[in-house]
Design an enzyme around this catalytic site. Structure first.
Site, PDB file in Angstrom:
ATOM      1  N   GLU A 134       0.863  -1.191   0.000  1.00  0.00           N
ATOM      2  CA  GLU A 134       0.000   0.000   0.000  1.00  0.00           C
ATOM      3  C   GLU A 134       0.894   1.235   0.000  1.00  0.00           C
ATOM      4  O   GLU A 134       1.896   1.273   0.710  1.00  0.00           O
ATOM      5  CB  GLU A 134      -0.878  -0.021   1.269  1.00  0.00           C
ATOM      6  CG  GLU A 134      -1.624   1.276   1.529  1.00  0.00           C
ATOM      7  CD  GLU A 134      -2.460   1.256   2.819  1.00  0.00           C
ATOM      8  OE1 GLU A 134      -2.848   0.171   3.289  1.00  0.00           O
ATOM      9  OE2 GLU A 134      -2.706   2.350   3.357  1.00  0.00           O
ATOM     10  N   GLU A 139      -2.413  11.871   3.115  1.00  0.00           N
ATOM     11  CA  GLU A 139      -3.082  11.322   4.298  1.00  0.00           C
ATOM     12  C   GLU A 139      -2.744  12.121   5.548  1.00  0.00           C
ATOM     13  O   GLU A 139      -1.636  12.638   5.698  1.00  0.00           O
ATOM     14  CB  GLU A 139      -2.676   9.863   4.521  1.00  0.00           C
ATOM     15  CG  GLU A 139      -3.608   9.152   5.506  1.00  0.00           C
ATOM     16  CD  GLU A 139      -3.199   7.718   5.786  1.00  0.00           C
ATOM     17  OE1 GLU A 139      -2.045   7.351   5.537  1.00  0.00           O
ATOM     18  OE2 GLU A 139      -4.052   6.963   6.272  1.00  0.00           O
TER      19      GLU A 139
HETATM   20  C1  LIG Z   1      -8.623   5.058   4.113  1.00  0.00           C
HETATM   21  O1  LIG Z   1      -7.339   5.261   3.693  1.00  0.00           O
HETATM   22  C2  LIG Z   1      -6.314   4.846   4.514  1.00  0.00           C
HETATM   23  C3  LIG Z   1      -5.078   5.140   3.765  1.00  0.00           C
HETATM   24  O2  LIG Z   1      -4.030   4.812   4.456  1.00  0.00           O
HETATM   25  C4  LIG Z   1      -6.402   3.382   4.845  1.00  0.00           C
HETATM   26  O3  LIG Z   1      -5.392   2.996   5.744  1.00  0.00           O
HETATM   27  C5  LIG Z   1      -7.731   3.126   5.425  1.00  0.00           C
HETATM   28  O4  LIG Z   1      -7.883   1.733   5.609  1.00  0.00           O
HETATM   29  C6  LIG Z   1      -8.779   3.644   4.510  1.00  0.00           C
HETATM   30  N1  LIG Z   1     -10.029   3.480   5.128  1.00  0.00           N
HETATM   31  C7  LIG Z   1     -10.964   2.914   4.472  1.00  0.00           C
HETATM   32  C8  LIG Z   1     -12.200   2.853   5.158  1.00  0.00           C
HETATM   33  O5  LIG Z   1     -10.887   2.508   3.364  1.00  0.00           O
END
Ligand SMILES: *[C@@H]1O[C@H](CO)[C@@H](O)[C@H](O)[C@H]1NC(C)=O
Ligand SMILES: *[C@@H]1O[C@H](CO)[C@@H](O)[C@H](O)[C@H]1NC(C)=O
Ligand SMILES: *[C@@H]1O[C@H](CO)[C@@H](O)[C@H](O)[C@H]1NC(C)=O
Length: 328
Positions: A134, A139
């Site tokens: 990832e 962020e």
């Molecule tokens: C939203 O984005 C972050 C990016 O790091 C991720 O870790 C997180 O799981 C994401 N949340 C959802 C709900 O997708």
């Protein structure tokens, strides 16, 4: 030997300047709804959100597309009466296509702000996570900070220090370390996140991924050094100057750790990071979850406003046939 016109044009441009990447996707306004699919899924990070489908998002104006504007936001109207019921409506979208070596440029006017907000623009394979790795490009939480760019991987990846001066939150990218904190580097530019980013009219984030390195740049709106090739058909990141965040492959086998990735844009509220009691700021109201439940109007600035997303990939035809053609 027959050369198509587009190929010839490419080769002429290629002679004039060292072209590294050609635009394959120019996502603007209503095109967001084709390029991305809406993911009405439970929040994997336990946020106080309910991700809605496209029909609901459009009906509640949680997404809005017109001309060169694409808005994506959390609901700012409903009081959530049942503390154990569903969370505040929000939106998570994922690109249908996946990318390996590429450049992506996000032209952003506004990012979600406010206590409890956790906006993210990131890339992952998703299925089988953390397999495939990832990369978080934009962020942060609770209005705090500068922007963080972070890698999350299976065990065995470390972010190396490099010539680029970066403040690491942690250098082990292994998701099993420290509650999946990842190896995150904070940008130095104060305008790269939250209310100060928005007050300045936003800016451009760019990400380049190759098998050898990953780089993230940020240029605030109206900065003097915004590269002139942004938004055009070809970009050459080698001319963009020192990136804000640089991950070389020296302590990581990128080709093994990172697979073809979707681009994901999400807006979570609270959850494992923004809502963590040690993280949610004392200056914010109530607990994070109570704030989300009771104060809908506090989320009126919890929205993304994208002017465009441009994706560039290497034009293999150009590279392969370049020497032949220049010898003609
Ligand atoms: C939203 O984005 C972050 C990016 O790091 C991720 O870790 C997180 O799981 C994401 N949340 C959802 C709900 O997708
Ligand atoms: C939907 O949101 C857009 C962008 O914020 C706004 O211009 C428009 O007036 C809203 N539409 C409705 C029906 O509220
Ligand atoms: C590139 O070169 C290869 C072989 O040399 C040829 O088969 C191919 O058609 C060429 N592609 C283009 C777009 O000219």
């Amino acid at each position: 030997m027959h050369l198509s016109i587009s190929c010839l044009l490419v080769s002429l441009v290629g002679l004039a300047q060292a072209v590294s990447y050609r635009r394959t996707d120019n996502v603007v306004g209503e095109e967001f709804d084709d390029f991305f699919e809406y993911q009405a899924i439970p929040d994997p990070t336990f946020g106080r959100v309910t991700y809605v489908d496209r029909t609901t998002a459009v009906a509640q104006n949680l997404t809005f597309a017109k001309d060169n504007t694409f808005i994506l936001r959390a609901d700012g109207k409903q009081v959530l009466l049942d503390p154990s019921g569903p969370g505040r409506n929000s939106v998570r979208i994922r690109s249908r296509k996946t990318f390996t070596t590429h450049v992506v440029v996000f032209d952003v006017r506004h990012m979600p702000e406010g206590c409890g907000t956790w906006p993210a623009v990131w890339e992952t394979q998703e299925e089988g996570w953390p397999v495939g790795g990832e990369v978080d490009i934009i962020e942060g939480v609770n209005n705090i900070g500068t922007n963080a760019a972070t890698l999350h991987t299976s065990p065995g990846t470390f972010a190396s220090t490099s010539l680029v001066q970066m403040t690491f939150k942690q250098q082990d990218c292994n998701w099993l370390v420290n509650g999946n904190a990842g190896c995150g580097a904070l940008m130095r530019d104060q305008l790269s996140f939250g209310p100060s980013f928005n007050a300045n009219g936003g800016g451009h984030f760019a990400f380049e991924r190759t098998p050898r390195y990953m780089k993230v740049w940020f240029w605030p709106r109206s900065a003097g050094n915004v590269p002139r090739d942004l938004g055009t058909q070809y970009v050459n990141p080698d001319t963009w100057g020192i990136p804000a965040v640089f991950f070389p492959d020296t302590s990581c086998d990128f080709e093994k750790m990172f697979s073809a990735h979707h681009i994901i844009i999400n807006l979570s509220l609270c959850g494992e990071w923004a809502g963590h009691p040690a993280i949610y700021p004392a200056s914010c109201p109530l607990t994070c979850v109570e704030h989300v439940n009771k104060n809908p109007t506090a989320f009126k600035n919890a929205f993304w406003d994208f002017k465009a997303i441009d994706i560039y990939q290497r034009d293999t035809r150009v590279c392969k046939n370049k020497s032949k053609r220049s010898a003609m």
